[in-house]
Design an enzyme around this catalytic site. Structure first.
Site, PDB file in Angstrom:
ATOM      1  N   ARG A   1      10.903   9.085  12.906  1.00  0.00           N
ATOM      2  CA  ARG A   1      11.128   7.664  12.605  1.00  0.00           C
ATOM      3  C   ARG A   1      10.154   6.821  13.430  1.00  0.00           C
ATOM      4  O   ARG A   1       9.665   5.792  12.993  1.00  0.00           O
ATOM      5  CB  ARG A   1      12.580   7.257  12.883  1.00  0.00           C
ATOM      6  CG  ARG A   1      12.836   5.771  12.675  1.00  0.00           C
ATOM      7  CD  ARG A   1      14.292   5.359  12.446  1.00  0.00           C
ATOM      8  NE  ARG A   1      15.281   6.231  13.010  1.00  0.00           N
ATOM      9  CZ  ARG A   1      15.639   6.283  14.300  1.00  0.00           C
ATOM     10  NH1 ARG A   1      15.078   5.491  15.179  1.00  0.00           N
ATOM     11  NH2 ARG A   1      16.566   7.130  14.707  1.00  0.00           N
TER      12      ARG A   1
ATOM     13  N   TYR B   1       6.017 -13.669  -5.506  1.00  0.00           N
ATOM     14  CA  TYR B   1       6.636 -12.527  -6.175  1.00  0.00           C
ATOM     15  C   TYR B   1       8.158 -12.705  -6.086  1.00  0.00           C
ATOM     16  O   TYR B   1       8.686 -12.955  -4.993  1.00  0.00           O
ATOM     17  CB  TYR B   1       6.188 -11.240  -5.471  1.00  0.00           C
ATOM     18  CG  TYR B   1       6.952 -10.021  -5.877  1.00  0.00           C
ATOM     19  CD1 TYR B   1       6.669  -9.378  -7.076  1.00  0.00           C
ATOM     20  CD2 TYR B   1       7.975  -9.507  -5.081  1.00  0.00           C
ATOM     21  CE1 TYR B   1       7.382  -8.252  -7.456  1.00  0.00           C
ATOM     22  CE2 TYR B   1       8.689  -8.384  -5.457  1.00  0.00           C
ATOM     23  CZ  TYR B   1       8.386  -7.761  -6.647  1.00  0.00           C
ATOM     24  OH  TYR B   1       9.091  -6.658  -7.018  1.00  0.00           O
TER      25      TYR B   1
ATOM     26  N   ASP C   1      -0.001 -12.409   1.586  1.00  0.00           N
ATOM     27  CA  ASP C   1       0.252 -11.228   0.749  1.00  0.00           C
ATOM     28  C   ASP C   1      -1.004 -11.010  -0.098  1.00  0.00           C
ATOM     29  O   ASP C   1      -1.337 -11.831  -0.949  1.00  0.00           O
ATOM     30  CB  ASP C   1       1.487 -11.480  -0.122  1.00  0.00           C
ATOM     31  CG  ASP C   1       1.855 -10.275  -0.991  1.00  0.00           C
ATOM     32  OD1 ASP C   1       0.950  -9.495  -1.348  1.00  0.00           O
ATOM     33  OD2 ASP C   1       3.047 -10.129  -1.327  1.00  0.00           O
TER      34      ASP C   1
ATOM     35  N   LYS D   1       1.083  -1.001  -5.397  1.00  0.00           N
ATOM     36  CA  LYS D   1       0.226  -1.527  -6.452  1.00  0.00           C
ATOM     37  C   LYS D   1      -1.202  -0.966  -6.344  1.00  0.00           C
ATOM     38  O   LYS D   1      -1.376   0.221  -6.458  1.00  0.00           O
ATOM     39  CB  LYS D   1       0.270  -3.057  -6.416  1.00  0.00           C
ATOM     40  CG  LYS D   1       1.688  -3.647  -6.209  1.00  0.00           C
ATOM     41  CD  LYS D   1       2.625  -3.369  -7.361  1.00  0.00           C
ATOM     42  CE  LYS D   1       4.092  -3.702  -7.091  1.00  0.00           C
ATOM     43  NZ  LYS D   1       4.387  -5.008  -6.547  1.00  0.00           N
TER      44      LYS D   1
HETATM   45  C1  LIG Z   1       5.455  -5.687  -5.896  1.00  0.00           C
HETATM   46  C2  LIG Z   1       5.189  -6.775  -4.972  1.00  0.00           C
HETATM   47  C3  LIG Z   1       5.928  -6.925  -3.800  1.00  0.00           C
HETATM   48  C4  LIG Z   1       7.096  -6.019  -3.458  1.00  0.00           C
HETATM   49  O1  LIG Z   1       6.678  -4.692  -3.232  1.00  0.00           O
HETATM   50  P1  LIG Z   1       7.563  -3.387  -3.542  1.00  0.00           P
HETATM   51  O2  LIG Z   1       6.649  -2.277  -3.156  1.00  0.00           O
HETATM   52  O3  LIG Z   1       7.903  -3.400  -4.994  1.00  0.00           O
HETATM   53  O4  LIG Z   1       8.771  -3.460  -2.690  1.00  0.00           O
HETATM   54  C5  LIG Z   1       5.577  -7.961  -2.938  1.00  0.00           C
HETATM   55  N1  LIG Z   1       4.572  -8.806  -3.220  1.00  0.00           N
HETATM   56  C6  LIG Z   1       3.850  -8.687  -4.356  1.00  0.00           C
HETATM   57  C7  LIG Z   1       2.749  -9.663  -4.630  1.00  0.00           C
HETATM   58  C8  LIG Z   1       4.133  -7.685  -5.267  1.00  0.00           C
HETATM   59  O5  LIG Z   1       3.417  -7.589  -6.392  1.00  0.00           O
END
Ligand SMILES: *Cc1c(COP(=O)(O)O)cnc(C)c1O
Length: 385
Positions: free
Chosen positions: A52, A104, A176, A201
């Site tokens: 962890r 998001y 982000d 992504k």
């Molecule tokens: C998908 C996404 C998230 C969340 O991520 P997860 O891996 O699905 O938890 C946060 N910000 C953006 C811009 C995203 O596209």
């Protein structure tokens, strides 16, 4: 550490953190599926005690992502949302965050339905106008949290301008960078204090694993987040770490192809009679096209377009064959989705209307298939509406 920061992006993606294994020379980093590590004697170990806290596969991924974003360290978590949550646990009750108003969908859900219950406060503003951020900053503001481009409307916020405001007000700026990836946008070089990704992504790129990361610019941030990994435990498994390490090796070539295909699809949609509006920063008609040119080195492959009605969107989404109707984005395959009922359902009708997410909007994450096949698929599907 085996950091080669003087090398180019594609080289670092392939080599930073990804050096051959010292013991065996294995070129591909090993996956260490272990929960614990043998200790030679009390107090004597090889730097690893319990998984962890740390894992060698995770260490390598964290080195790699820190290098790609130009940070001093990175901390990975079990999903993008786990990373955002970890970031917010650096705050305390009574602290205030200024955020973009079309983030998001999962992020405002976490902020409004979970973290406000712990006494944190959030204000949402249109961050495409930098002065809105300045106006919303209060005495107890600790963080400004933005996404650029935003999901799904592809609005761009001026990172250097917002960063200057944050510096002046002594507030940390978090960006982000999921949509652009570090290949097309370097928020830290533009003034951000921390960068967040859903590695699910583009960084992973193959739609086969969840993950999230926070990239840091200061040792205190990295220490705090390492403590949160240990204390709260939402860490990323060694196998998922390895999947991202593998995916990231091709990030540069994938992003080039995503961008190439994205531009072609956006141009096609912009010319199509049945498409009412296209949201893509690479189009000259995009309201912040110039800013996009300044702070991004490509436009990526996220495109949103207006079909006119829920009925039109439904018909189109039923007809597509190459494009896969699914949530998520950033994979090699083209994914198409309906923000109002999928990614942004949690906002509610009023919330969506306030920021311009209509029932006719369709979002497409253009993959790296042959672009003529994607265009032909959209063409036959649009003919049905
Ligand atoms: C998908 C996404 C998230 C969340 O991520 P997860 O891996 O699905 O938890 C946060 N910000 C953006 C811009 C995203 O596209």
């Amino acid at each position: 550490m085996n950091k080669k920061t003087n090398l180019g992006f594609a080289t670092r993606a392939i080599h930073d953190g990804q050096y051959p294994d010292a013991e065996t020379g294995a070129v591909s980093p090993a996956i260490y599926p272990t929960s614990t590590y043998a200790q030679e004697e009390l107090g004597k170990n090889k730097g690893y005690e319990y998984a962890r806290v740390s894992n060698p596969t995770r260490t390598r991924l964290e080195e790699n992502l820190a290098s790609l974003e130009g940070g001093i360290a990175a901390r990975v978590f079990g999903s993008g949302m786990a990373a955002v949550n970890a970031l917010c646990t650096m705050l305390k009750a009574g602290d205030h965050v200024v955020c973009g108003h079309d983030l998001y969908g999962g992020v405002p859900r976490l902020f409004n339905q979970v973290l406000t219950g712990y006494g944190m406060e959030f204000t949402y503003v249109d961050t495409t106008v930098a002065v809105n951020v300045e106006r919303a900053i209060r005495k107890n503001t600790r963080m400004v949290y933005i996404e650029t481009p935003t999901n799904p409307l592809m609005s761009i916020s001026d990172i250097p301008a917002i960063s200057q405001i944050c510096r002046r007000k002594k507030v940390e700026l978090v960006v982000d960078n999921t949509f652009m990836s570090p290949y097309f946008q370097q928020p830290i070089a533009l003034g951000a204090d921390m960068v967040v990704h859903s590695t699910t992504k583009f960084l992973n790129g193959h739609s086969d694993g969840l993950g999230g990361v926070v990239v840091c610019t200061k040792p205190e941030q990295a220490e705090k987040l390492a403590f949160i990994q240990k204390a709260a435990g939402a860490i990323l498994s060694p196998f998922e770490c390895w999947l991202i390490l593998r995916g990231v090796k091709t990030l540069a070539v994938r992003m080039e192809q995503h961008d190439h295909n994205g531009r072609a699809v956006a141009d096609y949609l912009a010319r199509h009679k049945k498409v009412k509006k296209v949201f893509y920063p690479g189009l000259a008609a995009h309201p912040q096209h110039e800013l996009a040119q300044r702070q991004m080195t490509g436009y990526g492959s996220m495109i949103t377009f207006e079909t006119g009605s829920l009925n039109h969107a439904k018909k189109l989404l039923k007809k597509v064959r190459v494009c896969c109707l699914a949530e998520s984005l950033g994979g090699v395959e083209t994914l198409i989705s309906h923000p109002a009922t999928m990614t942004h359902a949690a906002l509610g009708e009023k919330g969506r209307k306030a920021i311009g997410i209509t029932d006719g909007l369709v979002r497409i994450s253009v993959g790296i298939e042959n672009v003529e096949d994607i265009l032909a698929d959209l063409d036959q599907a649009l003919a049905a509406i």
